[in-house]
Design a protein around this motif. Structure first.
Motif, PDB file in Angstrom:
ATOM      1  N   SER A  89      23.220  30.240  26.937  1.00 53.02           N
ATOM      2  CA  SER A  89      22.585  29.067  26.358  1.00 53.02           C
ATOM      3  C   SER A  89      23.139  27.774  26.969  1.00 53.02           C
ATOM      4  CB  SER A  89      22.793  29.055  24.843  1.00 53.02           C
ATOM      5  OG  SER A  89      22.255  27.887  24.256  1.00 53.02           O
ATOM      6  N   ILE A  90      24.457  27.710  27.072  1.00 51.41           N
ATOM      7  CA  ILE A  90      25.104  26.540  27.674  1.00 51.41           C
ATOM      8  C   ILE A  90      24.708  26.423  29.145  1.00 51.41           C
ATOM      9  CG2 ILE A  90      27.314  25.514  28.332  1.00 51.41           C
ATOM     10  CD1 ILE A  90      26.798  25.328  25.361  1.00 51.41           C
ATOM     11  N   GLN A  91      24.707  27.552  29.834  1.00 53.25           N
ATOM     12  CA  GLN A  91      24.361  27.586  31.250  1.00 53.25           C
ATOM     13  C   GLN A  91      22.958  27.038  31.494  1.00 53.25           C
ATOM     14  OE1 GLN A  91      25.685  31.106  33.503  1.00 53.25           O
ATOM     15  NE2 GLN A  91      23.548  31.427  34.049  1.00 53.25           N
ATOM     16  N   CYS A  92      21.999  27.461  30.684  1.00 55.22           N
ATOM     17  CA  CYS A  92      20.618  26.975  30.815  1.00 55.22           C
ATOM     18  C   CYS A  92      20.551  25.467  30.625  1.00 55.22           C
ATOM     19  CB  CYS A  92      19.711  27.658  29.783  1.00 55.22           C
ATOM     20  SG  CYS A  92      19.369  29.390  30.112  1.00 55.22           S
ATOM     21  N   ASN A  93      21.211  24.980  29.588  1.00 47.36           N
ATOM     22  CA  ASN A  93      21.189  23.545  29.304  1.00 47.36           C
ATOM     23  C   ASN A  93      21.811  22.734  30.429  1.00 47.36           C
ATOM     24  OD1 ASN A  93      19.934  23.880  26.809  1.00 47.36           O
ATOM     25  ND2 ASN A  93      21.866  24.034  25.698  1.00 47.36           N
ATOM     26  N   VAL A  94      22.960  23.186  30.926  1.00 49.43           N
ATOM     27  CA  VAL A  94      23.660  22.464  31.993  1.00 49.43           C
ATOM     28  C   VAL A  94      22.824  22.412  33.264  1.00 49.43           C
ATOM     29  CG1 VAL A  94      25.621  22.554  33.580  1.00 49.43           C
ATOM     30  CG2 VAL A  94      25.988  22.869  31.136  1.00 49.43           C
ATOM     31  N   ILE A  95      22.238  23.549  33.644  1.00 48.47           N
ATOM     32  CA  ILE A  95      21.437  23.597  34.874  1.00 48.47           C
ATOM     33  C   ILE A  95      20.200  22.715  34.760  1.00 48.47           C
ATOM     34  CG2 ILE A  95      19.928  25.118  36.232  1.00 48.47           C
ATOM     35  CD1 ILE A  95      22.081  27.287  35.918  1.00 48.47           C
ATOM     36  N   MET A  96      19.547  22.713  33.626  1.00 48.27           N
ATOM     37  CA  MET A  96      18.371  21.854  33.445  1.00 48.27           C
ATOM     38  C   MET A  96      18.745  20.376  33.451  1.00 48.27           C
ATOM     39  SD  MET A  96      15.809  23.953  30.871  1.00 48.27           S
ATOM     40  CE  MET A  96      17.015  24.398  29.623  1.00 48.27           C
ATOM     41  N   GLN A  97      19.913  20.069  32.890  1.00 49.20           N
ATOM     42  CA  GLN A  97      20.382  18.682  32.901  1.00 49.20           C
ATOM     43  C   GLN A  97      20.705  18.216  34.319  1.00 49.20           C
ATOM     44  OE1 GLN A  97      23.709  18.550  30.191  1.00 49.20           O
ATOM     45  NE2 GLN A  97      22.442  19.106  28.428  1.00 49.20           N
ATOM     46  N   LEU A  98      21.346  19.074  35.103  1.00 46.41           N
ATOM     47  CA  LEU A  98      21.678  18.727  36.482  1.00 46.41           C
ATOM     48  C   LEU A  98      20.411  18.523  37.309  1.00 46.41           C
ATOM     49  CD1 LEU A  98      24.650  21.170  37.186  1.00 46.41           C
ATOM     50  CD2 LEU A  98      24.762  18.711  36.772  1.00 46.41           C
ATOM     51  N   ALA A  99      19.401  19.361  37.059  1.00 42.22           N
ATOM     52  CA  ALA A  99      18.135  19.235  37.780  1.00 42.22           C
ATOM     53  C   ALA A  99      17.439  17.919  37.452  1.00 42.22           C
ATOM     54  CB  ALA A  99      17.223  20.417  37.437  1.00 42.22           C
ATOM     55  N   GLU A 100      17.593  17.472  36.217  1.00 48.53           N
ATOM     56  CA  GLU A 100      16.974  16.213  35.805  1.00 48.53           C
ATOM     57  C   GLU A 100      17.649  15.006  36.459  1.00 48.53           C
ATOM     58  OE1 GLU A 100      14.285  15.385  33.957  1.00 48.53           O
ATOM     59  OE2 GLU A 100      13.788  17.511  34.043  1.00 48.53           O
ATOM     60  N   LYS A 101      18.899  15.163  36.849  1.00 48.68           N
ATOM     61  CA  LYS A 101      19.634  14.043  37.447  1.00 48.68           C
ATOM     62  C   LYS A 101      19.109  13.684  38.831  1.00 48.68           C
ATOM     63  CE  LYS A 101      24.102  14.453  35.098  1.00 48.68           C
ATOM     64  NZ  LYS A 101      25.563  14.647  35.275  1.00 48.68           N
ATOM     65  N   GLY A 102      18.535  14.686  39.535  1.00 51.87           N
ATOM     66  CA  GLY A 102      18.020  14.398  40.867  1.00 51.87           C
ATOM     67  C   GLY A 102      18.231  15.552  41.826  1.00 51.87           C
ATOM     68  N   PRO A 103      17.936  15.338  43.109  1.00 50.31           N
ATOM     69  CA  PRO A 103      18.047  16.380  44.130  1.00 50.31           C
ATOM     70  C   PRO A 103      19.420  17.039  44.146  1.00 50.31           C
ATOM     71  CG  PRO A 103      16.931  14.460  45.022  1.00 50.31           C
ATOM     72  CD  PRO A 103      17.461  14.050  43.678  1.00 50.31           C
ATOM     73  N   CYS A 104      19.439  18.363  44.350  1.00 52.08           N
ATOM     74  CA  CYS A 104      20.700  19.093  44.379  1.00 52.08           C
ATOM     75  C   CYS A 104      20.503  20.505  44.899  1.00 52.08           C
ATOM     76  CB  CYS A 104      21.333  19.142  42.988  1.00 52.08           C
ATOM     77  SG  CYS A 104      20.318  19.980  41.739  1.00 52.08           S
ATOM     78  N   ILE A 106      21.874  24.331  43.874  1.00 54.13           N
ATOM     79  CA  ILE A 106      22.554  25.092  42.830  1.00 54.13           C
ATOM     80  C   ILE A 106      22.698  26.542  43.283  1.00 54.13           C
ATOM     81  CG2 ILE A 106      22.508  25.869  40.434  1.00 54.13           C
ATOM     82  CD1 ILE A 106      20.824  23.436  39.745  1.00 54.13           C
ATOM     83  N   VAL A 107      23.930  27.043  43.264  1.00 58.53           N
ATOM     84  CA  VAL A 107      24.198  28.414  43.697  1.00 58.53           C
ATOM     85  C   VAL A 107      24.406  29.327  42.489  1.00 58.53           C
ATOM     86  CG1 VAL A 107      25.819  29.915  44.925  1.00 58.53           C
ATOM     87  CG2 VAL A 107      25.206  27.693  45.883  1.00 58.53           C
ATOM     88  N   GLY A 108      23.664  30.440  42.474  1.00 55.20           N
ATOM     89  CA  GLY A 108      23.858  31.466  41.460  1.00 55.20           C
ATOM     90  C   GLY A 108      23.484  31.052  40.049  1.00 55.20           C
ATOM     91  N   ARG A 109      24.090  31.737  39.069  1.00 55.75           N
ATOM     92  CA  ARG A 109      23.914  31.464  37.644  1.00 55.75           C
ATOM     93  C   ARG A 109      22.463  31.580  37.174  1.00 55.75           C
ATOM     94  NH1 ARG A 109      29.092  31.907  35.788  1.00 55.75           N
ATOM     95  NH2 ARG A 109      30.226  31.770  37.739  1.00 55.75           N
ATOM     96  N   ASN A 110      21.671  32.410  37.836  1.00 51.87           N
ATOM     97  CA  ASN A 110      20.266  32.631  37.447  1.00 51.87           C
ATOM     98  C   ASN A 110      19.442  31.343  37.441  1.00 51.87           C
ATOM     99  OD1 ASN A 110      21.086  35.288  37.028  1.00 51.87           O
ATOM    100  ND2 ASN A 110      21.230  35.075  34.813  1.00 51.87           N
ATOM    101  N   ALA A 111      19.866  30.381  38.263  1.00 55.42           N
ATOM    102  CA  ALA A 111      19.190  29.081  38.293  1.00 55.42           C
ATOM    103  C   ALA A 111      17.734  29.200  38.753  1.00 55.42           C
ATOM    104  CB  ALA A 111      19.944  28.114  39.201  1.00 55.42           C
ATOM    105  N   ASP A 112      17.450  30.207  39.579  1.00 49.78           N
ATOM    106  CA  ASP A 112      16.063  30.384  40.037  1.00 49.78           C
ATOM    107  C   ASP A 112      15.130  30.628  38.859  1.00 49.78           C
ATOM    108  OD1 ASP A 112      17.619  33.012  40.157  1.00 49.78           O
ATOM    109  OD2 ASP A 112      15.538  33.735  40.191  1.00 49.78           O
ATOM    110  N   TYR A 113      15.599  31.391  37.884  1.00 49.80           N
ATOM    111  CA  TYR A 113      14.785  31.672  36.696  1.00 49.80           C
ATOM    112  C   TYR A 113      14.753  30.471  35.761  1.00 49.80           C
ATOM    113  CZ  TYR A 113      13.198  33.773  32.339  1.00 49.80           C
ATOM    114  OH  TYR A 113      12.501  34.035  31.176  1.00 49.80           O
ATOM    115  N   ILE A 114      15.901  29.872  35.552  1.00 48.41           N
ATOM    116  CA  ILE A 114      15.998  28.741  34.628  1.00 48.41           C
ATOM    117  C   ILE A 114      15.105  27.580  35.071  1.00 48.41           C
ATOM    118  CG2 ILE A 114      17.579  26.996  33.690  1.00 48.41           C
ATOM    119  CD1 ILE A 114      19.791  29.199  33.911  1.00 48.41           C
ATOM    120  N   LEU A 115      14.970  27.399  36.395  1.00 43.43           N
ATOM    121  CA  LEU A 115      14.171  26.290  36.937  1.00 43.43           C
ATOM    122  C   LEU A 115      12.835  26.771  37.517  1.00 43.43           C
ATOM    123  CD1 LEU A 115      17.013  24.298  38.747  1.00 43.43           C
ATOM    124  CD2 LEU A 115      16.090  23.929  36.442  1.00 43.43           C
ATOM    125  N   LYS A 116      12.396  27.948  37.100  1.00 41.40           N
ATOM    126  CA  LYS A 116      11.192  28.548  37.683  1.00 41.40           C
ATOM    127  C   LYS A 116       9.924  27.731  37.478  1.00 41.40           C
ATOM    128  CE  LYS A 116       9.941  31.570  33.771  1.00 41.40           C
ATOM    129  NZ  LYS A 116      10.699  30.786  32.770  1.00 41.40           N
TER     130      LYS A 116
END
Length: 204
Positions: A89-104, A106-116
Protein backbone atom coordinates in the motif's frame (compact mmCIF):
# COMPACT_ATOMS: atom_id res chain seq x y z
CA UNK A 1 6.11 8.47 -31.55
CA UNK A 2 4.91 10.52 -28.59
CA UNK A 3 7.59 11.63 -26.13
CA UNK A 4 7.34 9.83 -22.79
CA UNK A 5 7.77 11.51 -19.41
CA UNK A 6 8.80 8.54 -17.30
CA UNK A 7 9.97 4.97 -17.59
CA UNK A 8 9.72 1.89 -15.38
CA UNK A 9 12.48 -0.71 -15.53
CA UNK A 10 11.59 -4.26 -14.52
CA UNK A 11 14.47 -6.71 -14.63
CA UNK A 12 15.82 -10.17 -14.00
CA UNK A 13 18.43 -10.27 -11.25
CA UNK A 14 21.88 -9.69 -12.71
CA UNK A 15 20.64 -8.48 -16.10
CA UNK A 16 21.91 -4.92 -15.59
CA UNK A 17 18.47 -3.35 -15.43
CA UNK A 18 19.47 -1.04 -12.59
CA UNK A 19 22.57 0.12 -14.48
CA UNK A 20 20.56 0.70 -17.64
CA UNK A 21 17.94 2.66 -15.71
CA UNK A 22 20.60 4.84 -14.10
CA UNK A 23 22.24 5.56 -17.46
CA UNK A 24 18.88 6.44 -19.03
CA UNK A 25 18.17 8.86 -16.20
CA UNK A 26 21.58 10.49 -16.60
CA UNK A 27 21.18 10.81 -20.37
CA UNK A 28 17.77 12.44 -19.99
CA UNK A 29 18.67 14.51 -16.94
CA UNK A 30 15.76 13.20 -14.86
CA UNK A 31 15.51 11.70 -11.33
CA UNK A 32 16.40 8.04 -10.83
CA UNK A 33 14.53 6.05 -8.18
CA UNK A 34 15.93 2.75 -6.96
CA UNK A 35 17.60 2.93 -3.56
CA UNK A 36 15.96 6.35 -3.29
CA UNK A 37 12.57 4.68 -3.70
CA UNK A 38 13.38 2.33 -0.84
CA UNK A 39 14.21 5.34 1.34
CA UNK A 40 10.87 6.98 0.48
CA UNK A 41 8.96 3.80 1.33
CA UNK A 42 10.91 3.36 4.58
CA UNK A 43 10.14 6.92 5.59
CA UNK A 44 6.42 6.51 4.91
CA UNK A 45 6.10 3.04 6.44
CA UNK A 46 8.29 3.48 9.50
CA UNK A 47 10.24 0.31 8.65
CA UNK A 48 14.02 0.26 8.35
CA UNK A 49 15.38 0.72 4.82
CA UNK A 50 17.07 -2.68 4.96
CA UNK A 51 13.78 -4.39 5.80
CA UNK A 52 11.98 -2.61 2.93
CA UNK A 53 14.76 -3.47 0.50
CA UNK A 54 14.80 -7.13 1.49
CA UNK A 55 11.05 -7.70 1.63
CA UNK A 56 9.41 -5.14 -0.65
CA UNK A 57 9.84 -7.29 -3.76
CA UNK A 58 9.77 -10.67 -2.09
CA UNK A 59 7.03 -13.24 -1.64
CA UNK A 60 4.29 -12.10 0.76
CA UNK A 61 4.41 -13.71 4.19
CA UNK A 62 7.88 -15.23 3.87
CA UNK A 63 9.74 -13.27 6.52
CA UNK A 64 9.87 -14.03 10.24
CA UNK A 65 8.20 -10.69 10.88
CA UNK A 66 5.41 -11.57 8.47
CA UNK A 67 4.82 -14.98 10.04
CA UNK A 68 4.44 -13.31 13.40
CA UNK A 69 1.86 -10.75 12.33
CA UNK A 70 0.56 -11.47 8.83
CA UNK A 71 -2.46 -13.59 9.72
CA UNK A 72 -4.38 -10.89 11.58
CA UNK A 73 -2.26 -7.84 10.85
CA UNK A 74 -1.46 -5.36 13.59
CA UNK A 75 -4.54 -3.22 14.35
CA UNK A 76 -3.71 0.40 15.00
CA UNK A 77 -0.20 -0.04 13.65
CA UNK A 78 -0.83 -1.09 10.04
CA UNK A 79 -4.58 -0.63 9.82
CA UNK A 80 -5.08 -4.37 10.25
CA UNK A 81 -3.04 -5.17 7.12
CA UNK A 82 -0.36 -7.84 6.95
CA UNK A 83 3.20 -6.58 6.82
CA UNK A 84 3.46 -7.38 3.10
CA UNK A 85 0.13 -5.73 2.26
CA UNK A 86 1.00 -2.67 4.31
CA UNK A 87 4.29 -2.29 2.43
CA UNK A 88 2.46 -2.76 -0.87
CA UNK A 89 0.00 0.00 0.00
CA UNK A 90 2.79 2.41 0.93
CA UNK A 91 4.76 1.40 -2.16
CA UNK A 92 1.82 2.18 -4.48
CA UNK A 93 1.27 5.58 -2.89
CA UNK A 94 4.95 6.55 -3.02
CA UNK A 95 5.38 5.52 -6.66
CA UNK A 96 2.25 7.40 -7.76
CA UNK A 97 3.39 10.48 -5.85
CA UNK A 98 6.84 10.37 -7.47
CA UNK A 99 5.23 10.03 -10.91
CA UNK A 100 3.11 13.10 -10.23
CA UNK A 101 6.22 15.14 -9.45
CA UNK A 102 7.49 14.86 -13.02
CA UNK A 103 9.75 12.88 -15.38
CA UNK A 104 11.71 10.05 -13.77
CA UNK A 105 13.10 6.53 -14.04
CA UNK A 106 11.74 3.98 -11.56
CA UNK A 107 13.41 0.58 -11.12
CA UNK A 108 11.49 -2.45 -9.87
CA UNK A 109 8.83 -2.45 -7.13
CA UNK A 110 6.08 -3.45 -9.60
CA UNK A 111 6.03 0.14 -10.85
CA UNK A 112 5.01 -1.02 -14.33
CA UNK A 113 1.70 -2.25 -12.91
CA UNK A 114 1.19 0.63 -10.49
CA UNK A 115 1.61 3.16 -13.34
CA UNK A 116 -0.04 1.04 -16.04
CA UNK A 117 -2.82 3.57 -16.67
CA UNK A 118 -0.46 6.47 -17.38
CA UNK A 119 -0.12 7.03 -21.16
CA UNK A 120 3.07 9.05 -20.60
CA UNK A 121 4.94 6.12 -19.02
CA UNK A 122 7.12 3.64 -20.92
CA UNK A 123 7.47 0.16 -19.41
CA UNK A 124 10.61 -1.87 -20.12
CA UNK A 125 11.72 -5.35 -19.06
CA UNK A 126 15.42 -6.25 -19.09
CA UNK A 127 16.46 -9.89 -19.21
CA UNK A 128 19.58 -11.91 -20.08
CA UNK A 129 20.84 -15.46 -20.30
CA UNK A 130 21.85 -17.11 -17.03
CA UNK A 131 25.56 -17.45 -17.79
CA UNK A 132 25.80 -13.70 -18.39
CA UNK A 133 23.84 -12.92 -15.23
CA UNK A 134 25.80 -15.40 -13.10
CA UNK A 135 29.13 -13.91 -14.18
CA UNK A 136 27.84 -10.41 -13.60
CA UNK A 137 26.55 -10.92 -10.04
CA UNK A 138 29.81 -12.59 -8.98
CA UNK A 139 31.79 -9.72 -10.51
CA UNK A 140 29.61 -7.05 -8.88
CA UNK A 141 28.60 -8.63 -5.58
CA UNK A 142 31.28 -11.25 -4.98
CA UNK A 143 31.01 -14.92 -4.08
CA UNK A 144 28.61 -16.31 -1.49
CA UNK A 145 27.77 -19.66 0.08
CA UNK A 146 25.10 -20.18 -2.58
CA UNK A 147 26.04 -20.80 -6.19
CA UNK A 148 25.41 -17.96 -8.68
CA UNK A 149 22.67 -20.04 -10.32
CA UNK A 150 20.92 -20.61 -6.98
CA UNK A 151 21.12 -16.88 -6.17
CA UNK A 152 19.58 -16.02 -9.54
CA UNK A 153 16.79 -18.56 -9.16
CA UNK A 154 15.94 -17.43 -5.63
CA UNK A 155 15.81 -13.71 -6.47
CA UNK A 156 13.79 -14.16 -9.64
CA UNK A 157 11.35 -16.58 -7.98
CA UNK A 158 10.65 -14.10 -5.19
CA UNK A 159 10.05 -11.26 -7.65
CA UNK A 160 7.82 -13.47 -9.77
CA UNK A 161 5.66 -14.60 -6.83
CA UNK A 162 5.39 -11.08 -5.43
CA UNK A 163 4.45 -9.65 -8.82
CA UNK A 164 1.78 -12.27 -9.49
CA UNK A 165 0.36 -11.93 -5.98
CA UNK A 166 -0.16 -8.17 -6.20
CA UNK A 167 -0.85 -7.68 -9.91
CA UNK A 168 -2.49 -10.89 -11.07
CA UNK A 169 -0.09 -10.83 -14.01
CA UNK A 170 2.90 -12.94 -15.04
CA UNK A 171 6.26 -11.36 -14.30
CA UNK A 172 8.40 -11.03 -17.42
CA UNK A 173 5.55 -11.72 -19.84
CA UNK A 174 6.04 -9.53 -22.92
CA UNK A 175 2.42 -8.34 -23.04
CA UNK A 176 2.91 -6.52 -19.72
CA UNK A 177 5.61 -4.23 -21.09
CA UNK A 178 6.12 -1.87 -24.01
CA UNK A 179 9.54 -3.33 -24.78
CA UNK A 180 11.68 -6.25 -23.59
CA UNK A 181 15.45 -6.19 -24.15
CA UNK A 182 18.07 -8.95 -23.85
CA UNK A 183 21.09 -7.22 -22.32
CA UNK A 184 23.31 -10.26 -22.84
CA UNK A 185 22.85 -9.99 -26.61
CA UNK A 186 22.43 -6.27 -27.10
CA UNK A 187 24.77 -5.01 -24.38
CA UNK A 188 24.12 -2.49 -21.61
CA UNK A 189 24.97 0.55 -23.74
CA UNK A 190 22.72 -0.44 -26.65
CA UNK A 191 19.80 -1.12 -24.30
CA UNK A 192 20.34 2.33 -22.79
CA UNK A 193 20.46 4.00 -26.21
CA UNK A 194 17.24 2.30 -27.33
CA UNK A 195 15.34 3.39 -24.23
CA UNK A 196 16.66 6.95 -24.39
CA UNK A 197 15.51 7.25 -28.00
CA UNK A 198 12.09 5.86 -27.15
CA UNK A 199 11.78 8.32 -24.28
CA UNK A 200 12.66 11.19 -26.61
CA UNK A 201 10.19 10.03 -29.21
CA UNK A 202 12.97 9.31 -31.70
CA UNK A 203 13.13 6.48 -34.20
CA UNK A 204 15.27 3.50 -33.23
Amino acid sequence: MEKMKMITISREFGSGGRTIGHQVAEALGIPFYDKELVEHIALESGFASKFVEEHGEHSPGKSIFSYAFASQGVPGVMNGLSTADFLWSIQCNVIMQLAEKGPCVIVGRNADYILKDRPDCLHAFIYANKDYRAERIVRLYGESEKSPQARLNEKDKRRKVNYQHYTGRTWGQAQNYDISLDSSRLGIETCTDILVKLMRGEKI
